[in-house]
Write a protein that holds these residues in place. Sequence first.
Motif, PDB file in Angstrom:
ATOM      1  N   CYS A   1     -49.981 -56.524  -5.829  1.00 21.67           N
ATOM      2  CA  CYS A   1     -49.117 -57.646  -6.187  1.00 21.67           C
ATOM      3  C   CYS A   1     -47.959 -57.756  -5.200  1.00 21.67           C
ATOM      4  N   LYS A   2     -47.339 -58.908  -5.151  1.00 20.86           N
ATOM      5  CA  LYS A   2     -46.294 -59.154  -4.169  1.00 20.86           C
ATOM      6  C   LYS A   2     -45.053 -58.312  -4.439  1.00 20.86           C
ATOM      7  N   ALA A   3     -44.794 -58.009  -5.695  1.00 16.34           N
ATOM      8  CA  ALA A   3     -43.631 -57.178  -6.019  1.00 16.34           C
ATOM      9  C   ALA A   3     -43.808 -55.759  -5.477  1.00 16.34           C
ATOM     10  N   ASP A   4     -44.992 -55.190  -5.681  1.00 17.54           N
ATOM     11  CA  ASP A   4     -45.245 -53.844  -5.166  1.00 17.54           C
ATOM     12  C   ASP A   4     -45.338 -53.845  -3.643  1.00 17.54           C
ATOM     13  N   LEU A   5     -45.857 -54.936  -3.073  1.00 15.01           N
ATOM     14  CA  LEU A   5     -45.913 -55.030  -1.620  1.00 15.01           C
ATOM     15  C   LEU A   5     -44.506 -55.037  -1.028  1.00 15.01           C
ATOM     16  N   THR A   6     -43.599 -55.793  -1.686  1.00 14.47           N
ATOM     17  CA  THR A   6     -42.201 -55.801  -1.231  1.00 14.47           C
ATOM     18  C   THR A   6     -41.588 -54.411  -1.343  1.00 14.47           C
ATOM     19  N   LYS A   7     -41.931 -53.685  -2.401  1.00 20.58           N
ATOM     20  CA  LYS A   7     -41.408 -52.336  -2.579  1.00 20.58           C
ATOM     21  C   LYS A   7     -41.862 -51.425  -1.437  1.00 20.58           C
ATOM     22  N   TYR A   8     -43.131 -51.526  -1.055  1.00 21.92           N
ATOM     23  CA  TYR A   8     -43.633 -50.688   0.041  1.00 21.92           C
ATOM     24  C   TYR A   8     -43.035 -51.104   1.379  1.00 21.92           C
ATOM     25  N   ARG A   9     -42.779 -52.387   1.541  1.00 21.16           N
ATOM     26  CA  ARG A   9     -42.127 -52.840   2.770  1.00 21.16           C
ATOM     27  C   ARG A   9     -40.715 -52.256   2.877  1.00 21.16           C
ATOM     28  N   MET A  10     -39.968 -52.313   1.766  1.00 22.01           N
ATOM     29  CA  MET A  10     -38.622 -51.751   1.777  1.00 22.01           C
ATOM     30  C   MET A  10     -38.667 -50.225   1.972  1.00 22.01           C
ATOM     31  N   GLN A  11     -39.685 -49.588   1.409  1.00 22.22           N
ATOM     32  CA  GLN A  11     -39.834 -48.140   1.573  1.00 22.22           C
ATOM     33  C   GLN A  11     -40.084 -47.788   3.042  1.00 22.22           C
ATOM     34  N   TYR A  12     -40.884 -48.615   3.715  1.00 18.54           N
ATOM     35  CA  TYR A  12     -41.160 -48.353   5.127  1.00 18.54           C
ATOM     36  C   TYR A  12     -39.907 -48.557   5.975  1.00 18.54           C
TER      37      TYR A  12
ATOM     38  N   ILE B   1     -51.589 -45.918   1.672  1.00 14.92           N
ATOM     39  CA  ILE B   1     -52.635 -44.897   1.688  1.00 14.92           C
ATOM     40  C   ILE B   1     -52.060 -43.522   1.346  1.00 14.92           C
ATOM     41  N   LYS B   2     -50.790 -43.284   1.682  1.00 16.71           N
ATOM     42  CA  LYS B   2     -50.174 -41.999   1.326  1.00 16.71           C
ATOM     43  C   LYS B   2     -50.179 -41.773  -0.180  1.00 16.71           C
ATOM     44  N   ASP B   3     -49.965 -42.851  -0.955  1.00 18.65           N
ATOM     45  CA  ASP B   3     -49.953 -42.735  -2.413  1.00 18.65           C
ATOM     46  C   ASP B   3     -51.331 -42.952  -3.027  1.00 18.65           C
ATOM     47  N   TYR B   4     -52.157 -43.749  -2.358  1.00 17.82           N
ATOM     48  CA  TYR B   4     -53.501 -44.059  -2.879  1.00 17.82           C
ATOM     49  C   TYR B   4     -54.526 -43.860  -1.772  1.00 17.82           C
ATOM     50  N   PRO B   5     -54.917 -42.622  -1.517  1.00 16.46           N
ATOM     51  CA  PRO B   5     -55.843 -42.352  -0.396  1.00 16.46           C
ATOM     52  C   PRO B   5     -57.237 -42.933  -0.588  1.00 16.46           C
ATOM     53  N   ASP B   6     -57.614 -43.269  -1.832  1.00 20.50           N
ATOM     54  CA  ASP B   6     -58.962 -43.777  -2.082  1.00 20.50           C
ATOM     55  C   ASP B   6     -59.039 -45.305  -2.046  1.00 20.50           C
TER      56      ASP B   6
ATOM     57  N   LEU C   1     -53.510 -52.667  -7.377  1.00 17.78           N
ATOM     58  CA  LEU C   1     -53.807 -51.252  -7.122  1.00 17.78           C
ATOM     59  C   LEU C   1     -52.681 -50.346  -7.586  1.00 17.78           C
ATOM     60  N   VAL C   2     -51.453 -50.823  -7.530  1.00 16.53           N
ATOM     61  CA  VAL C   2     -50.291 -49.976  -7.801  1.00 16.53           C
ATOM     62  C   VAL C   2     -49.912 -49.996  -9.274  1.00 16.53           C
ATOM     63  N   CYS C   3     -49.601 -51.167  -9.792  1.00 15.18           N
ATOM     64  CA  CYS C   3     -49.124 -51.266 -11.180  1.00 15.18           C
ATOM     65  C   CYS C   3     -50.245 -51.392 -12.205  1.00 15.18           C
ATOM     66  N   LYS C   4     -51.487 -51.598 -11.753  1.00 17.25           N
ATOM     67  CA  LYS C   4     -52.674 -51.695 -12.615  1.00 17.25           C
ATOM     68  C   LYS C   4     -52.616 -52.893 -13.572  1.00 17.25           C
ATOM     69  N   GLN C   5     -51.810 -53.876 -13.245  1.00 19.14           N
ATOM     70  CA  GLN C   5     -51.735 -55.082 -14.074  1.00 19.14           C
ATOM     71  C   GLN C   5     -52.594 -56.179 -13.467  1.00 19.14           C
ATOM     72  N   SER C   6     -53.046 -57.080 -14.329  1.00 19.00           N
ATOM     73  CA  SER C   6     -53.908 -58.175 -13.898  1.00 19.00           C
ATOM     74  C   SER C   6     -53.055 -59.387 -13.528  1.00 19.00           C
TER      75      SER C   6
ATOM     76  N   HIS D   1     -53.601 -65.801  -6.527  1.00 23.60           N
ATOM     77  CA  HIS D   1     -52.561 -66.282  -5.629  1.00 23.60           C
ATOM     78  C   HIS D   1     -51.276 -65.447  -5.756  1.00 23.60           C
ATOM     79  N   HIS D   2     -51.200 -64.535  -6.723  1.00 24.36           N
ATOM     80  CA  HIS D   2     -50.068 -63.614  -6.856  1.00 24.36           C
ATOM     81  C   HIS D   2     -50.372 -62.252  -6.219  1.00 24.36           C
ATOM     82  N   LEU D   3     -51.532 -62.113  -5.657  1.00 23.53           N
ATOM     83  CA  LEU D   3     -51.959 -60.837  -5.070  1.00 23.53           C
ATOM     84  C   LEU D   3     -52.229 -61.002  -3.585  1.00 23.53           C
ATOM     85  N   VAL D   4     -52.208 -59.885  -2.915  1.00 21.87           N
ATOM     86  CA  VAL D   4     -52.492 -59.860  -1.472  1.00 21.87           C
ATOM     87  C   VAL D   4     -53.545 -58.796  -1.233  1.00 21.87           C
TER      88      VAL D   4
END
Length: 233
Positions: free
Chosen positions: A50-61, A37-42, A11-16, A20-23
């Motif tokens: 992806c796990k990299a972007d998920l880690t980024k959002y975790r660190m952001q929180y 949801i703040k960045d992607y309300p839809d 959803l974030v980086c738009k890469q395929s 097993h690399h996605l959540v």
Amino acid sequence: MNGKIENHVCLVCKQSFPQHHLVPLGAIRSVIMEEIIKDYPDCSKQDFICKADLTKYRMQYVQTLLQSEQGEVSNLEYEVLNSMQQHELITKNTEGQVEQNWSLGERLADKIATFGGSWAFLICFTLFLTIWILVNTVVMVKQPADPYPFILLNLILSCLAAVQAPIIMMSQNRQEAKDRLRSQNDYQINLKAELEIRHLHEKIDHLLMHQWDKLAKIQEIQLDLLSEMSKKK
């Protein structure tokens, strides 16, 4: 089914990525989901990240929690100062307030009582008695105005005591009124201070509860990261 690895788009980086690399968003904690949801309300729970972007959002929180942690202390101080500025000062000049409500006779009684209880009055009265006795025993030996045992002097002293007693009582009543007004003012000041301290304690307790809640959320995110690291090993 056909042996092919199914890919999905992040959803974030738009890469395929392989699945097993996605959540899926439905499997993410609600607090992290709110950040996304703040960045992607839809977005929906069926989308993937992806796990990299998920880690980024975790660190952001976590960073948001720590920043709010630093700001809450200053906000607490501001709220306390603001609450104190909104109320009128209770401290009053009780002396000036009492002076405005007393008559001329009561003020005069206060001054007479003050003079009657001073060393100046005691010295003057002693000199008066000494002069009276000397005049009637030494100066006017043949025809004293008040011969021994000084009956006229005793009459003057009795009259002075009779007049002085109610004057002292009026002054005491005036002083009691001052003390009563001063004690009421002190009580109001102490009550306001007690309420302010209690209000401050409640705010500190509330702040500590928020701190424990934030620490628990940070630990949950750390546990998620540790579990993912252990799976990779």
